[in-house]
Design a protein around this motif. Structure first.
Motif, PDB file in Angstrom:
ATOM      1  N   GLN A   1       9.616  -2.365   0.132  1.00  0.00           N
ATOM      2  CA  GLN A   1       8.329  -2.276  -0.551  1.00  0.00           C
ATOM      3  C   GLN A   1       7.998  -0.876  -1.073  1.00  0.00           C
TER       4      GLN A   1
ATOM      5  N   SER B   1       9.311 -11.289  -1.317  1.00  0.00           N
ATOM      6  CA  SER B   1       8.222 -10.447  -1.833  1.00  0.00           C
ATOM      7  C   SER B   1       8.680  -9.523  -2.961  1.00  0.00           C
TER       8      SER B   1
ATOM      9  N   ARG C   1       1.149  -3.629   4.391  1.00  0.00           N
ATOM     10  CA  ARG C   1       1.712  -4.967   4.113  1.00  0.00           C
ATOM     11  C   ARG C   1       2.469  -5.473   5.329  1.00  0.00           C
TER      12      ARG C   1
ATOM     13  N   LYS D   1       1.281   2.666   2.773  1.00  0.00           N
ATOM     14  CA  LYS D   1       1.033   1.460   1.966  1.00  0.00           C
ATOM     15  C   LYS D   1       1.981   0.341   2.405  1.00  0.00           C
ATOM     16  N   VAL D   2       3.228   0.742   2.623  1.00  0.00           N
ATOM     17  CA  VAL D   2       4.238  -0.219   3.056  1.00  0.00           C
ATOM     18  C   VAL D   2       3.845  -0.820   4.405  1.00  0.00           C
TER      19      VAL D   2
ATOM     20  N   LYS E   1      13.866   0.594  -9.444  1.00  0.00           N
ATOM     21  CA  LYS E   1      13.662  -0.850  -9.247  1.00  0.00           C
ATOM     22  C   LYS E   1      14.861  -1.639  -9.775  1.00  0.00           C
TER      23      LYS E   1
ATOM     24  N   THR F   1       3.336   6.481   0.562  1.00  0.00           N
ATOM     25  CA  THR F   1       4.200   5.303   0.351  1.00  0.00           C
ATOM     26  C   THR F   1       4.411   4.588   1.681  1.00  0.00           C
TER      27      THR F   1
ATOM     28  N   VAL G   1       9.318  -1.212  -4.425  1.00  0.00           N
ATOM     29  CA  VAL G   1       8.488  -2.141  -5.212  1.00  0.00           C
ATOM     30  C   VAL G   1       7.170  -1.461  -5.609  1.00  0.00           C
ATOM     31  N   ILE G   2       6.532  -0.791  -4.658  1.00  0.00           N
ATOM     32  CA  ILE G   2       5.183  -0.258  -4.908  1.00  0.00           C
ATOM     33  C   ILE G   2       5.236   1.058  -5.697  1.00  0.00           C
ATOM     34  N   ASP G   3       6.118   1.958  -5.266  1.00  0.00           N
ATOM     35  CA  ASP G   3       6.077   3.318  -5.842  1.00  0.00           C
ATOM     36  C   ASP G   3       7.358   3.734  -6.563  1.00  0.00           C
TER      37      ASP G   3
ATOM     38  N   LYS H   1      -6.079  -8.822  -0.035  1.00  0.00           N
ATOM     39  CA  LYS H   1      -5.042  -7.950  -0.611  1.00  0.00           C
ATOM     40  C   LYS H   1      -4.656  -8.461  -1.999  1.00  0.00           C
ATOM     41  N   ASP H   2      -4.487  -9.780  -2.129  1.00  0.00           N
ATOM     42  CA  ASP H   2      -4.145 -10.353  -3.435  1.00  0.00           C
ATOM     43  C   ASP H   2      -5.245 -10.106  -4.466  1.00  0.00           C
TER      44      ASP H   2
END
Ligand code: COS
Length: 381
Positions: A95, A53, A240, A236-237, A106, A233, A98-100, A305-306
């Motif tokens: 994640q 992912s 998923r 959100k994680v 990153k 964060t 990845v997300i925040d 979600k996608d």
């Protein structure tokens, strides 16, 4: 690189084969030795399982949520402890970055997480902050170019193996708004570990306390570069992560149904295979129906979600239904096996113990119910 359907099918086929040829035959060894065999870890890395992912630009496979779910359905076919070691790199451990994460975070962390060189872990829970995650007591105080962290995190999956943690600590006042997320390397000064927890099941996957005593973390390791965003964060994680867990539960349910059916076809009583008895058939049919429903739910939620929808409610529905469902399926699998279901050699009792955790971690069933109902009430008012 744009991944086409053929490339993804190739990956799915490879995972399907790997699970059956390499993981299933090593299930008993995993539990007995209480560790993932080292050669299997190497094979997992080579297949890219640690980076499913993580975006392709950082060395991962950049799967969509739907694709990730399809892979998790395959992985679910075997002992959950196999998934655990790379699950955090794809889910709760990576994640947050990845997300925040900032672009620099990153670049610094994701490539080595994607390759499996580093094992990631997610440290939110504490002794007095489990379901009530916003009440964590671990503090992070700014100290020059560092933050100084103090507190103890509990039941942290993969902590003994982890090289890096996404760790929530309080930088501000009480409640969710006072929490920040940090990237904490395991060799940060002041970080130590408790004893490995002795668990009911999922042997081969480890949890322990993460202890922070004046632990110094560089200030640039605060995820996103700002204080006060860590709870969001984490949530959100977890959205998923809950979809991921639901898919694993569904894959495991399919496996247990397959195993119970095979046993029912072989086992003779009253002069015929027990599969011919309607009371056995009822158990098989109920399990099949519920696993089918869970599969449909989790694929639907992943597609939403996608498509960019917020799936907080759907993820909670999937996690709630699939984790409870696999508990019932495992219970029926033991029942269909009769006395053999209670004997370690058949492996069913091991799964029965393993699946119990799904109703607890990444939010208990009761927390999923709370999230679903709360969102329903909010949307209606
Ligand atoms: N995505 C983005 N933001 C979210 C979110 C989500 N899924 N869920 C909550 N938030 C935001 C809210 O919108 C709110 O933001 P504002 O303050 O700007 O309005 C903030 O986060 C606080 O949310 P909330 O008020 O819902 O916090 P609560 O303390 O009431 O949260 C639950 C309660 C039960 C949802 C939370 O504590 C929880 O999920 N607990 C279970 C924890 C868990 O799964 N632990 C397992 C650890 S990992 S093995």
């Amino acid at each position: 690189m744009i991944r086409d359907a053929q490339t993804f099918q190739h990956l799915t086929d490879a995972v399907h084969k790997f699970v059956r040829e390499r993981l299933v035959p090593n299930e008993a060894r995993l539990a007995e030795e209480d560790r993932v065999p080292p050669e299997i870890l190497g094979e997992m890395r080579a297949m890219g399982l640690f980076g499913l992912s993580i975006p392709e630009e950082f060395g991962g496979l950049g799967l969509t949520m739907e694709e990730e779910v399809l892979i998790a359905l395959e992985i679910g076919h075997t002992s959950p402890a196999f998934r655990s070691i790379f699950g955090t790199n794809n889910g709760i451990g990576s994640q947050g970055i990845v997300i925040d994460g900032t672009p620099a975070q990153k670049v610094q962390w994701l490539p080595r997480l994607a390759s499996g060189e580093l094992i990631a872990s997610f440290a939110l829970t504490e002794a007095n902050a489990g379901s009530d995650a916003a009440s964590i007591a671990t503090t992070a105080k700014r100290d020059g170019v560092h933050y100084r962290l103090n507190g103890t995190k509990r039941f942290i999956t993969n902590a003994p193996e982890a090289s890096v943690f996404t760790l929530m600590a309080r930088t501000g006042g009480p409640g969710a708004g006072g929490i920040s997320a940090f990237i904490v390397p395991k060799d940060a000064p002041g970080l130590s570990f408790g004893e490995i927890d002795r668990k009911m099941g999922q042997h081969g996957a480890h949890t322990c306390d993460v202890i922070l005593e004046d632990c110094l973390v560089p200030a640039e390791n605060i995820i996103g570069g700002v204080e006060g965003q860590g709870f969001k964060t984490a949530m959100k994680v977890l959205d998923r992560g809950r979809l991921h867990i639901a898919a694993v539960c569904t894959g495991l349910a399919d496996r247990l149904i397959e195993q119970a059916l095979r046993y029912a076809l072989d086992r003779q009583q009253f002069g015929k295979p027990i599969a011919e008895f309607q009371l056995i058939q009822a158990m098989l049919a109920d399990s099949r129906t519920e696993a089918y429903a869970a599969r449909a739910m989790v694929l639907d939620a992943a597609r939403r979600k996608d498509a960019g929808e917020m799936v907080n409610t759907e993820a909670a529905c999937c996690k709630l239904f699939a984790s409870e469902m696999v508990g019932r399926v495992a219970d029926r699998a033991v029942q269909i096996h009769g006395g053999a279901g209670y004997i370690a050699d058949y492996g069913v009792e091991r799964f029965y113990r393993d699946v119990r955790l799904f109703r607890i971690y990444e939010g208990t069933s009761q927390i999923q119910q709370l999230i679903i109902a709360r969102n329903m009430i909010r949307d209606a008012s």
